[in-house]
Design an enzyme around this catalytic site. Sequence first.
Site, PDB file in Angstrom:
ATOM      1  N   ARG A  76       0.849  -1.161   0.126  1.00 35.37           N
ATOM      2  CA  ARG A  76       0.007   0.118  -0.042  1.00 35.37           C
ATOM      3  C   ARG A  76       0.872   1.294   0.028  1.00 35.37           C
ATOM      4  O   ARG A  76       0.824   2.075  -0.816  1.00 35.37           O
ATOM      5  CB  ARG A  76      -0.936   0.042   1.378  1.00 35.37           C
ATOM      6  CG  ARG A  76      -1.694  -1.158   1.596  1.00 35.37           C
ATOM      7  CD  ARG A  76      -3.018  -1.238   0.663  1.00 35.37           C
ATOM      8  NE  ARG A  76      -3.692  -2.423   0.849  1.00 35.37           N
ATOM      9  CZ  ARG A  76      -3.598  -3.926   0.308  1.00 35.37           C
ATOM     10  NH1 ARG A  76      -2.689  -3.835  -0.833  1.00 35.37           N
ATOM     11  NH2 ARG A  76      -4.412  -4.837   0.827  1.00 35.37           N
ATOM     12  N   GLU A 120     -13.596 -15.431   8.903  1.00 40.59           N
ATOM     13  CA  GLU A 120     -13.596 -14.986   7.455  1.00 40.59           C
ATOM     14  C   GLU A 120     -13.154 -16.154   6.464  1.00 40.59           C
ATOM     15  O   GLU A 120     -11.850 -16.334   6.389  1.00 40.59           O
ATOM     16  CB  GLU A 120     -12.627 -13.817   7.635  1.00 40.59           C
ATOM     17  CG  GLU A 120     -12.179 -13.132   6.282  1.00 40.59           C
ATOM     18  CD  GLU A 120     -11.324 -12.048   6.032  1.00 40.59           C
ATOM     19  OE1 GLU A 120     -10.707 -11.631   7.203  1.00 40.59           O
ATOM     20  OE2 GLU A 120     -11.280 -11.460   4.907  1.00 40.59           O
ATOM     21  N   LYS A 163     -17.279 -12.732   8.532  1.00 41.19           N
ATOM     22  CA  LYS A 163     -16.828 -11.806   7.463  1.00 41.19           C
ATOM     23  C   LYS A 163     -16.742 -12.608   6.231  1.00 41.19           C
ATOM     24  O   LYS A 163     -15.765 -13.162   5.954  1.00 41.19           O
ATOM     25  CB  LYS A 163     -15.369 -11.190   7.942  1.00 41.19           C
ATOM     26  CG  LYS A 163     -14.676 -10.377   7.163  1.00 41.19           C
ATOM     27  CD  LYS A 163     -13.858  -9.630   7.664  1.00 41.19           C
ATOM     28  CE  LYS A 163     -12.742  -8.678   6.567  1.00 41.19           C
ATOM     29  NZ  LYS A 163     -12.187  -7.733   7.080  1.00 41.19           N
ATOM     30  N   SER A 205     -13.962  -6.243   1.391  1.00 43.02           N
ATOM     31  CA  SER A 205     -14.405  -5.653   0.094  1.00 43.02           C
ATOM     32  C   SER A 205     -13.471  -6.424  -1.113  1.00 43.02           C
ATOM     33  O   SER A 205     -13.968  -6.179  -2.304  1.00 43.02           O
ATOM     34  CB  SER A 205     -13.890  -4.003   0.110  1.00 43.02           C
ATOM     35  OG  SER A 205     -12.525  -3.889   0.559  1.00 43.02           O
ATOM     36  N   GLY A 206     -12.341  -6.997  -0.535  1.00 43.89           N
ATOM     37  CA  GLY A 206     -11.705  -7.898  -1.638  1.00 43.89           C
ATOM     38  C   GLY A 206     -11.281  -7.534  -2.954  1.00 43.89           C
ATOM     39  O   GLY A 206     -11.103  -8.399  -3.843  1.00 43.89           O
ATOM     40  N   GLY A 207     -11.083  -6.020  -3.089  1.00 48.56           N
ATOM     41  CA  GLY A 207     -10.640  -5.770  -4.462  1.00 48.56           C
ATOM     42  C   GLY A 207     -11.708  -4.906  -5.216  1.00 48.56           C
ATOM     43  O   GLY A 207     -11.433  -4.376  -6.299  1.00 48.56           O
ATOM     44  N   ARG A 216      -9.193  -2.018   1.902  1.00 45.66           N
ATOM     45  CA  ARG A 216      -8.980  -1.258   0.965  1.00 45.66           C
ATOM     46  C   ARG A 216     -10.194  -0.248   0.737  1.00 45.66           C
ATOM     47  O   ARG A 216      -9.869   1.047   0.331  1.00 45.66           O
ATOM     48  CB  ARG A 216      -8.562  -2.016  -0.287  1.00 45.66           C
ATOM     49  CG  ARG A 216      -7.147  -2.785  -0.139  1.00 45.66           C
ATOM     50  CD  ARG A 216      -7.143  -3.629  -0.948  1.00 45.66           C
ATOM     51  NE  ARG A 216      -7.854  -4.998  -0.671  1.00 45.66           N
ATOM     52  CZ  ARG A 216      -7.948  -6.262  -1.396  1.00 45.66           C
ATOM     53  NH1 ARG A 216      -7.286  -6.151  -2.647  1.00 45.66           N
ATOM     54  NH2 ARG A 216      -8.369  -7.234  -0.930  1.00 45.66           N
TER      55      ARG A 216
HETATM   56  P1  13P Z   1     -10.445  -5.704   2.086  1.00 43.29           P
HETATM   57  O1  13P Z   1     -11.709  -5.231   2.607  1.00 43.29           O
HETATM   58  O2  13P Z   1      -9.340  -4.852   1.491  1.00 43.29           O
HETATM   59  O3  13P Z   1     -10.629  -7.130   1.288  1.00 43.29           O
HETATM   60  O4  13P Z   1      -9.711  -6.265   3.380  1.00 43.29           O
HETATM   61  C1  13P Z   1     -10.479  -6.788   4.618  1.00 43.29           C
HETATM   62  C2  13P Z   1      -9.700  -7.664   5.292  1.00 43.29           C
HETATM   63  O5  13P Z   1      -9.544  -7.780   6.387  1.00 43.29           O
HETATM   64  C3  13P Z   1      -9.153  -8.939   4.500  1.00 43.29           C
HETATM   65  O6  13P Z   1      -8.666  -9.928   5.319  1.00 43.29           O
END
Ligand code: 13P
Length: 337
Positions: free
Chosen positions: A31, A175, A217, A259-261, A290
């Site tokens: 980042r 998650e 999550k 959000s995953g991208g 992100r």
């Molecule tokens: P993102 O929302 O950037 O995918 O990150 C969330 C997260 O904690 C992934 O483990």
Amino acid sequence: MNSLNDIANAIVAPGKGILAADESTPTIAKRFESIGVENTEDHRRAYRELLFTTEGAEDYIGGVILFDETIRQSASDGTPFAELLTSKGIVPGIKVDKGVTLLPFSEEETVTEGLDGLRGRLDEYYELGARFAKWRAVITIGEDIPTWLCIHANAHALARYAAMCQEAGMVPIVEPEVLMDGDHSIDQCYDVTHAILDETFKELRLANVDLGGIILKPNMVISGADAPEQADAQEIAEMTLACFYETVPAAVPGVAFLSGGQTEQESTANLNAINALGPHPWEVSFSYGRALQASALRAWGGVAENVGEAQAAYLHRAKMNGLAHNGAYDADMEETD
Ligand code: 13P
């Protein structure tokens, strides 16, 4: 706020969600590289201070996930970050997995590690102020994958982690992330998400986890990033809910998406579309990394004079996602806020 259920409900209270600021040192390096900032401990500390001292963020952020280094750091005035967050009514959380490793005999599938010694680490994090934890399992869609071995091994590890968290008095964020990477269709994402959620809840029950004291999550059910046809927000919302109504028990207090991208605005619009079809048995919220930080990171650029602007960008995203949690977001608000 004592029971696990109380903690979970506070974190995903209506209009609120989670800031995932638990990037590991190699991940935050990526980042920082994107904005030309050197990855030093003090830059990491200064950046996290910018986020955590943003005034008003507590109206939309119920919990923040920290990395091991960060939970041991303090703001410039000497206040430990966990204490600073708690004083604003934000629950501090901690990433406790140790990342992924290749499954034996596989060249692409992984399982998440970190169960050995976890009890002791949880007790220490509790002392440091954490009241919830995170463990991320990663599932990749590709030719002939995921295998059942991958789904089972990851669900099992998530359940063992979740039980240990609850024993230590902390809410586990569970998650299981099905990655967006690839050219798969939204239907394939539906099938794989269904399989991993189903297996995860089976394992959670076997491990005696109290489902009223976890936060799920997950990924949204969405087209692969390189898929020729991209589903729109309405389809994403309908497919995600169809999948979750079959697999996620109503006892679970909160579903907080990663959000995953997805871009910042996509992730907000998709969350809003899901909530617009509510009410649902669980709070449907966000746990974005992100998608809460991209604009703020760019606005900051590692320059102290830009802190105010970066905080405004973060606060704006937090507010938009808080509205999306309530199904009250409209893209026009991006301009008028
Ligand atoms: P993102 O929302 O950037 O995918 O990150 C969330 C997260 O904690 C992934 O483990």
